[in-house]
Scaffold this motif. Structure first.
Motif, mmCIF file in Angstrom:
data_model
loop_
_atom_site.group_PDB
_atom_site.id
_atom_site.type_symbol
_atom_site.label_atom_id
_atom_site.label_comp_id
_atom_site.label_asym_id
_atom_site.label_seq_id
_atom_site.Cartn_x
_atom_site.Cartn_y
_atom_site.Cartn_z
ATOM 1 N N GLY A 51 -1.708 -8.475 12.448
ATOM 2 C CA GLY A 51 -0.577 -8.917 13.471
ATOM 3 C C GLY A 51 -0.084 -8.002 14.517
ATOM 4 O O GLY A 51 -0.475 -7.057 14.643
ATOM 5 N N VAL A 52 0.755 -8.622 15.314
ATOM 6 C CA VAL A 52 1.519 -7.892 16.231
ATOM 7 C C VAL A 52 3.176 -7.649 16.067
ATOM 8 O O VAL A 52 3.870 -8.463 15.685
ATOM 9 C CB VAL A 52 1.342 -8.643 17.682
ATOM 10 C CG1 VAL A 52 2.274 -7.827 18.882
ATOM 11 C CG2 VAL A 52 -0.276 -8.608 17.869
ATOM 12 N N VAL A 53 3.498 -6.360 16.363
ATOM 13 C CA VAL A 53 4.887 -6.092 16.337
ATOM 14 C C VAL A 53 5.383 -6.151 17.979
ATOM 15 O O VAL A 53 4.419 -5.097 18.764
ATOM 16 C CB VAL A 53 5.247 -4.400 15.773
ATOM 17 C CG1 VAL A 53 6.618 -4.290 15.854
ATOM 18 C CG2 VAL A 53 5.072 -4.528 14.076
ATOM 19 N N ALA A 98 -1.596 -4.107 14.006
ATOM 20 C CA ALA A 98 -1.679 -3.821 12.501
ATOM 21 C C ALA A 98 -3.269 -4.394 12.372
ATOM 22 O O ALA A 98 -3.457 -5.553 12.608
ATOM 23 C CB ALA A 98 -0.783 -4.324 11.409
ATOM 24 N N ASP A 99 -4.119 -3.625 11.763
ATOM 25 C CA ASP A 99 -5.343 -4.238 11.348
ATOM 26 C C ASP A 99 -5.509 -4.146 9.813
ATOM 27 O O ASP A 99 -6.108 -3.217 9.343
ATOM 28 C CB ASP A 99 -6.433 -3.077 12.083
ATOM 29 C CG ASP A 99 -6.132 -2.751 13.655
ATOM 30 O OD1 ASP A 99 -6.287 -3.890 14.280
ATOM 31 O OD2 ASP A 99 -5.937 -1.906 14.153
ATOM 32 N N VAL A 100 -5.009 -5.465 9.354
ATOM 33 C CA VAL A 100 -5.006 -5.470 7.796
ATOM 34 C C VAL A 100 -6.208 -6.556 7.335
ATOM 35 O O VAL A 100 -6.235 -7.599 7.831
ATOM 36 C CB VAL A 100 -3.853 -6.191 7.510
ATOM 37 C CG1 VAL A 100 -3.931 -6.433 6.069
ATOM 38 C CG2 VAL A 100 -2.666 -5.297 8.037
ATOM 39 N N ASP A 101 -7.288 -5.799 6.845
ATOM 40 C CA ASP A 101 -8.296 -6.708 6.271
ATOM 41 C C ASP A 101 -8.042 -7.290 4.859
ATOM 42 O O ASP A 101 -8.608 -8.424 4.773
ATOM 43 C CB ASP A 101 -9.519 -5.475 6.045
ATOM 44 C CG ASP A 101 -9.995 -5.110 7.129
ATOM 45 O OD1 ASP A 101 -9.803 -5.633 8.358
ATOM 46 O OD2 ASP A 101 -10.334 -3.660 7.301
ATOM 47 N N ASP A 102 -7.117 -6.626 4.232
ATOM 48 C CA ASP A 102 -6.873 -7.258 2.706
ATOM 49 C C ASP A 102 -5.386 -7.252 2.489
ATOM 50 O O ASP A 102 -4.914 -6.201 2.641
ATOM 51 C CB ASP A 102 -7.564 -6.406 1.843
ATOM 52 C CG ASP A 102 -7.391 -6.815 0.399
ATOM 53 O OD1 ASP A 102 -6.752 -7.854 0.123
ATOM 54 O OD2 ASP A 102 -8.001 -6.401 -0.467
ATOM 55 N N PRO A 103 -4.919 -8.386 2.533
ATOM 56 C CA PRO A 103 -3.367 -8.541 2.331
ATOM 57 C C PRO A 103 -2.658 -7.695 1.011
ATOM 58 O O PRO A 103 -1.533 -7.115 1.121
ATOM 59 C CB PRO A 103 -2.872 -10.073 2.498
ATOM 60 C CG PRO A 103 -4.148 -10.622 2.990
ATOM 61 C CD PRO A 103 -5.370 -9.761 2.452
#
Length: 155
Positions: A51-53, A98-103
């Motif tokens: 997501g984006v900040v 943010a580049d999050v593949d796994d929460p």
């Protein structure tokens, strides 16, 4: 050289502090130190899903150290990964992604912010200014809402 206002050493146990929502259900901060006297603060930033900040401008320098996960700025061609140190000069404007593949493995970055942050709306106008005072208020409000005693983080 003697300091006019001697301080004692301070230990803050991050595990004893709550994650405070920061504008969305996907982004939180954990305040480690807030100094209204200097206008600075140190916090961990956590983003649980990609997501984006929002786009923002720093009015003073910011330093970051990536603990876990990856992120980048739309305005730059690099990606910050664990162990990376990021310096942001005063006046820098950017949008954190943010580049999050796994929460289960959120992005975690330790930020040391040395002055106000101006968050911008879609037209580039200032929508909100984050300061040490607003950060402290957000922390205290959250603690009150949750019925937990705030820890001593002002120094």
């Amino acid at each position: 050289m003697e300091h006019p206002h001697p301080m004692k050493d301070f230990l803050v146990r991050a595990a004893d502090l709550p994650w405070v929502p920061q504008g969305s259900s996907n982004v939180w901060f954990k305040p480690l130190r807030i100094s209204p006297a200097t206008g600075s603060w140190v916090n961990l930033l956590k983003v649980a899903r990609s997501g984006v900040v929002n786009r923002h401008r720093h009015l003073a320098e910011v330093e970051g150290w990536v603990v876990q996960g990856r992120w980048h700025y739309l305005e730059h061609d690099w990606q910050a990964e664990p162990g990376a140190y990021v310096y942001e000069p005063p006046g820098d404007v950017h949008t954190l992604v943010a580049d999050v593949d796994d929460p289960a493995e959120p992005m975690l970055t330790l930020f040391s912010i040395h002055g106000p942050i101006e968050y911008m709306d879609e037209s580039g106008e200032v929508a909100y200014v984050e300061t040490a005072e607003t950060k402290l208020r957000r922390y205290h409000d959250y603690c009150r809402e949750q019925g937990i005693a705030p820890r001593e983080i002002v120094f």
